[in-house]
Motif scaffolding. Sequence first.
Motif, PDB file in Angstrom:
ATOM      1  N   LEU A 161       0.529  -0.935  -0.238  1.00  0.00           N
ATOM      2  CA  LEU A 161       0.251  -0.355   0.079  1.00  0.00           C
ATOM      3  C   LEU A 161       1.029   0.785  -0.263  1.00  0.00           C
ATOM      4  CD1 LEU A 161      -2.361  -1.023   2.536  1.00  0.00           C
ATOM      5  CD2 LEU A 161      -3.026  -1.188   0.591  1.00  0.00           C
ATOM      6  N   LEU A 162      -0.225   2.222  -0.566  1.00  0.00           N
ATOM      7  CA  LEU A 162       1.244   3.441  -1.001  1.00  0.00           C
ATOM      8  C   LEU A 162       1.068   4.031   0.940  1.00  0.00           C
ATOM      9  CD1 LEU A 162      -0.020   5.571  -3.962  1.00  0.00           C
ATOM     10  CD2 LEU A 162       2.468   4.112  -3.204  1.00  0.00           C
ATOM     11  N   ALA A 163       2.391   4.209   1.592  1.00  0.00           N
ATOM     12  CA  ALA A 163       1.666   5.048   2.621  1.00  0.00           C
ATOM     13  C   ALA A 163       1.057   6.580   2.470  1.00  0.00           C
ATOM     14  CB  ALA A 163       3.469   4.816   3.658  1.00  0.00           C
ATOM     15  N   PRO A 164       0.154   6.426   3.815  1.00  0.00           N
ATOM     16  CA  PRO A 164      -0.395   8.121   4.155  1.00  0.00           C
ATOM     17  C   PRO A 164       0.652   8.853   4.516  1.00  0.00           C
ATOM     18  CG  PRO A 164      -1.242   6.230   5.732  1.00  0.00           C
ATOM     19  CD  PRO A 164      -0.003   4.879   5.045  1.00  0.00           C
TER      20      PRO A 164
ATOM     21  N   PHE B  17       0.848  22.665  -5.545  1.00  0.00           N
ATOM     22  CA  PHE B  17       2.024  22.479  -6.146  1.00  0.00           C
ATOM     23  C   PHE B  17       2.137  21.278  -5.654  1.00  0.00           C
ATOM     24  CE2 PHE B  17       5.616  19.120  -5.764  1.00  0.00           C
ATOM     25  CZ  PHE B  17       6.410  19.250  -6.502  1.00  0.00           C
ATOM     26  N   SER B  18       0.539  20.162  -4.988  1.00  0.00           N
ATOM     27  CA  SER B  18       0.535  18.867  -5.361  1.00  0.00           C
ATOM     28  C   SER B  18      -0.602  18.406  -6.289  1.00  0.00           C
ATOM     29  CB  SER B  18      -0.099  18.781  -3.330  1.00  0.00           C
ATOM     30  OG  SER B  18      -1.312  19.607  -3.316  1.00  0.00           O
ATOM     31  N   ILE B  19      -1.444  20.035  -6.414  1.00  0.00           N
ATOM     32  CA  ILE B  19      -2.357  18.912  -7.376  1.00  0.00           C
ATOM     33  C   ILE B  19      -1.463  19.668  -8.999  1.00  0.00           C
ATOM     34  CG2 ILE B  19      -4.111  20.227  -8.653  1.00  0.00           C
ATOM     35  CD1 ILE B  19      -5.417  18.877  -6.406  1.00  0.00           C
TER      36      ILE B  19
ATOM     37  N   ALA C 226       5.319   4.633  -8.234  1.00  0.00           N
ATOM     38  CA  ALA C 226       5.616   3.576  -8.196  1.00  0.00           C
ATOM     39  C   ALA C 226       7.379   3.518  -8.724  1.00  0.00           C
ATOM     40  CB  ALA C 226       4.973   2.256  -8.945  1.00  0.00           C
ATOM     41  N   LEU C 227       7.608   4.542 -10.263  1.00  0.00           N
ATOM     42  CA  LEU C 227       8.471   5.185 -10.758  1.00  0.00           C
ATOM     43  C   LEU C 227       9.341   5.268  -9.467  1.00  0.00           C
ATOM     44  CD1 LEU C 227      10.030   5.098 -13.300  1.00  0.00           C
ATOM     45  CD2 LEU C 227       9.174   7.650 -13.763  1.00  0.00           C
ATOM     46  N   TYR C 228       9.047   6.110  -8.770  1.00  0.00           N
ATOM     47  CA  TYR C 228       9.249   7.233  -7.932  1.00  0.00           C
ATOM     48  C   TYR C 228       9.536   6.606  -6.336  1.00  0.00           C
ATOM     49  CZ  TYR C 228      10.979  10.757 -11.282  1.00  0.00           C
ATOM     50  OH  TYR C 228      11.036  11.692 -12.281  1.00  0.00           O
ATOM     51  N   ARG C 229       9.736   5.508  -6.032  1.00  0.00           N
ATOM     52  CA  ARG C 229       9.697   4.741  -4.653  1.00  0.00           C
ATOM     53  C   ARG C 229       8.565   5.066  -3.848  1.00  0.00           C
ATOM     54  NH1 ARG C 229      14.247   4.103  -8.293  1.00  0.00           N
ATOM     55  NH2 ARG C 229      14.575   2.107  -9.183  1.00  0.00           N
ATOM     56  N   ALA C 230       7.744   5.712  -4.016  1.00  0.00           N
ATOM     57  CA  ALA C 230       6.637   6.393  -3.169  1.00  0.00           C
ATOM     58  C   ALA C 230       6.914   5.533  -1.527  1.00  0.00           C
ATOM     59  CB  ALA C 230       5.250   6.420  -3.149  1.00  0.00           C
ATOM     60  N   PRO C 231       7.402   6.410  -0.378  1.00  0.00           N
ATOM     61  CA  PRO C 231       7.332   4.945   1.227  1.00  0.00           C
ATOM     62  C   PRO C 231       5.676   4.103   0.693  1.00  0.00           C
ATOM     63  CG  PRO C 231       7.398   7.374   1.805  1.00  0.00           C
ATOM     64  CD  PRO C 231       6.836   7.412  -0.349  1.00  0.00           C
ATOM     65  N   ARG C 232       5.716   3.326   1.184  1.00  0.00           N
ATOM     66  CA  ARG C 232       4.785   1.977   1.124  1.00  0.00           C
ATOM     67  C   ARG C 232       4.059   1.252   2.435  1.00  0.00           C
ATOM     68  NH1 ARG C 232       5.985  -1.463  -4.010  1.00  0.00           N
ATOM     69  NH2 ARG C 232       6.022   0.020  -5.427  1.00  0.00           N
ATOM     70  N   LEU C 233       3.533   0.172   2.373  1.00  0.00           N
ATOM     71  CA  LEU C 233       3.608   0.338   4.060  1.00  0.00           C
ATOM     72  C   LEU C 233       2.840  -1.656   3.847  1.00  0.00           C
ATOM     73  CD1 LEU C 233       1.368   2.635   5.970  1.00  0.00           C
ATOM     74  CD2 LEU C 233       3.126   1.551   6.226  1.00  0.00           C
TER      75      LEU C 233
ATOM     76  N   LEU D 143       8.294  15.836  -4.309  1.00  0.00           N
ATOM     77  CA  LEU D 143       6.792  14.884  -5.054  1.00  0.00           C
ATOM     78  C   LEU D 143       5.364  14.878  -4.375  1.00  0.00           C
ATOM     79  CD1 LEU D 143       9.345  12.000  -5.753  1.00  0.00           C
ATOM     80  CD2 LEU D 143       8.287  13.126  -7.400  1.00  0.00           C
ATOM     81  N   ALA D 144       5.433  15.612  -3.229  1.00  0.00           N
ATOM     82  CA  ALA D 144       3.922  15.671  -2.923  1.00  0.00           C
ATOM     83  C   ALA D 144       3.628  14.211  -2.627  1.00  0.00           C
ATOM     84  CB  ALA D 144       3.110  17.113  -3.321  1.00  0.00           C
ATOM     85  N   PRO D 145       2.569  13.928  -1.907  1.00  0.00           N
ATOM     86  CA  PRO D 145       1.476  12.822  -2.454  1.00  0.00           C
ATOM     87  C   PRO D 145       1.431  12.397  -3.470  1.00  0.00           C
ATOM     88  CG  PRO D 145       0.698  14.369  -0.699  1.00  0.00           C
ATOM     89  CD  PRO D 145       1.328  14.772  -1.132  1.00  0.00           C
ATOM     90  N   LEU D 146       0.991  11.061  -3.579  1.00  0.00           N
ATOM     91  CA  LEU D 146       0.326  10.665  -4.984  1.00  0.00           C
ATOM     92  C   LEU D 146      -0.452   9.343  -5.101  1.00  0.00           C
ATOM     93  CD1 LEU D 146       4.300  10.728  -6.383  1.00  0.00           C
ATOM     94  CD2 LEU D 146       2.486  12.570  -7.633  1.00  0.00           C
ATOM     95  N   PRO D 147      -1.448   9.458  -4.111  1.00  0.00           N
ATOM     96  CA  PRO D 147      -2.720   8.517  -4.098  1.00  0.00           C
ATOM     97  C   PRO D 147      -2.878   8.047  -4.822  1.00  0.00           C
ATOM     98  CG  PRO D 147      -3.314  10.132  -2.509  1.00  0.00           C
ATOM     99  CD  PRO D 147      -1.965  10.728  -3.129  1.00  0.00           C
ATOM    100  N   ASP D 148      -3.232   9.424  -5.695  1.00  0.00           N
ATOM    101  CA  ASP D 148      -4.260   9.310  -7.018  1.00  0.00           C
ATOM    102  C   ASP D 148      -2.902   8.980  -8.647  1.00  0.00           C
ATOM    103  OD1 ASP D 148      -2.980  11.924  -6.505  1.00  0.00           O
ATOM    104  OD2 ASP D 148      -4.356  12.848  -7.162  1.00  0.00           O
TER     105      ASP D 148
END
Length: 794
Positions: A88-91, A528-530, A122-129, A111-116
């Motif tokens: 899962l993408l970590a909140p 920026f997140s948008i 995944a390409l930028y290896r966002a934190p996961r749980l 990079l800001a949050p990327l749940p959407d």
Amino acid sequence: MPDFSGLEKWFFWLGFLAASILWFIAFRYRRLVPEIKKFIREKIRAFRSMLTSGAEQVLRQETVRRAQAYHSSAALFDLDEIAVEPSLLAPPAQNTSTGAPNRRQFFKQVLAPLPDAPLFAALYRAPRLTFEQALSKGAKIALVGDPGCGKSTALAWLTLQIVRKDARAGWLAQLFPLFIHISDIHPLEIAAADPVEALVKAEQFHAPRAGSQAMQFIRNCLEANSAILLLDGLDELSPPEFKLAIDFLSGLLVKYPELPLITAASQQSGRQLLAAGIQPMALAGWSRQETQQFLHQWTALWNAAISEKMNAQSAFLLDDLLLSTWLVDSPSFHTPSEWTMKINAACSGDLEGSSYRDAIQAYLKRHLAHIPIDGLTSVGNEMIASKRSTLPTAEVQKLLSTAATFSPGDSAVDHLVERGILRRHSGNRLAFSSPWLCGYLASRVETMPPQLSPGELSWSAVLSKAQYSLWSRKQAWLDEYLEGDQAHLPVRLIQASSWLRFIPQNHQNKSLIMRSLLPVIQREDTPFSICISLLAQIAVCNDPAVALLFRQWLPSKSPRMRQLAVLGLGASQEKKSLSEITALLEDPEPEVRFAACFALSALGSQDAHAVLLDVLNSGDETIKQVAAEILAAEETASHDELREASRSEDLLIRRAAVYGLSQISEPWIEPLLEKIAIEDVHWVVRNAAAQAIDDLKTPNPRVPQPGKSAHETAWLIQFAARSGQSVSMQESPVPLLLQALRSGTVTEQISALWMMREFPDSQLIAEAAILLRHANTDIRETAHYILWQMQPIE
């Protein structure tokens, strides 16, 4: 008549003496009472378990059988042979008041949050749980994502780990998995009245051999808090059906509030889920390494199957390196479902083109055989028109017969079920095996309605129909859909941007969406997140022309546009972009330099990796730490490079390496850091290592937590007291939350954002949208995530 008056005194004193002895014994051995109660409870539980052991064994066997076949390539391989471990993408950090470490600090700055945008994340290896982590604090979880992202397969994979008591399941392995599809809860209209009976009937549909003992076994598990519910299919339900399902879940959770729950739902159903106490979390996309792992597993299994059926000397065996070069190493972004169909078509030799559309057409042609596709199109359109996710078998047979030149009868339905196109459910009903398949078939002949709201898109079948309808013809509804967006938060534009992957290059539908989103990205007042969410969808749209767009942004005077440009170029994965990205390592703005480091990692080439190592060895103090954080998120070879850097003669390199090592969750990390904390010659590095050890022992602040009532929330009570107010059970906390969002401390603002999910008030949503522009990164990150969870917000 005899006189008993003398005996009354004896009876009184005997009773008094007996009571005194009993009270003495009870007082003397009162410490043993809890153990005695526990012993009695365990004996009762063991007795019940003995009575229902047969039902448990049958249910376990049936659960394994279903889970193994719960994926689109089930006719070829078992799930545990082909699956890539989901996560899962970590909140954002939820608990900010304990001083917990804020891991991956540079990732959130860049990079800001990327749940959407899970493919870009995944390409930028966002934190996961892991699933175990996500459920560890008692939160109820809903896996959300676009159709085909792998939610159902992830539930089946987790079910297998729990049933087999695999170490990857952690504490979840102690529980019994109730792996159920919501469409087997039938009839859904009355399920809320007795949710346990509804669960039992759903299990008995797949395991009739369990008999009447299944009811008692499942009740025992629920009452002993030894069950976990893995509920699939909420995203397959139409809006009226979804409401009934939420009523069922709410009733179940009221009766069993401690029941661990993980379900699959639509990304657009956030508000209804939150109202039921279920938190939406994005399923992580596949990284390049995970895609290559899937391809390697597939080709190995395929070659093994071919070798068994044919003479090994004459068989044509697949070269996974060749397939990897063709399918994976080229810039392409797909969901697990899309990769499965594309690789299957390539291996089968019936892929007529390189697009995902070609893979779908090959998939249907391969599986339909003599059954006309128009019949299935009629079934899909009937489901959407009647707002039903399932149809009676007789009705499906009739629709198939109407479209055919002959009457296919039961054999057609059996064939479609066997080939994984249709799926049987209780009540003699049928559904498509995936909602994207229903949407694709329905999009073949019908246009979308003239108006389309985010509420309608909560049904994955309609969402899929919308995106697939954009493939070939101009859609009039798209103009109206984009024009109806909100000024402060472009929800519709973000949704429409995710459809770019499904539209051919230079198509007028793609041009229309791009003309709408580019001005939003280029406006300096857009949060920026948008911007990063919209950029992410452009970057993963599999259109080679977008790299030219990103290059046009590189000379921009705006640091934000240069930052977006370099991240987009990294996603393009073009080798010729290396020099342009490397040049931005000298940019005057630190965020642009940091973004260039992340882009180097995204390129994935050896030359780009060498430049990143050079940054670690020769950059300034801060950018060394950026490089170390990125290396920590990469594969094992980069971890070895960090270990080597921790022995460097340069003080700043060793300190950066310690920071990077603290981001890695491996058994060898803590002993290494302990050694550095004792033996390093410089106190700065020793202190950094000691702090890293403390951070590793601190609970992960990104693990989701269940919500609390306002009158039981300490921070809100303290905030109210400072302003002479109180928190009442009878009054809404919305005014206090609004005040906290506007004037609270950073910790209070973040806490208020998390709490506002339970109160979808328009003022709170508007205030959260304002916080997207806040100077504090943590506040911006949390505000974006909360607004994403609360979709739809119209």
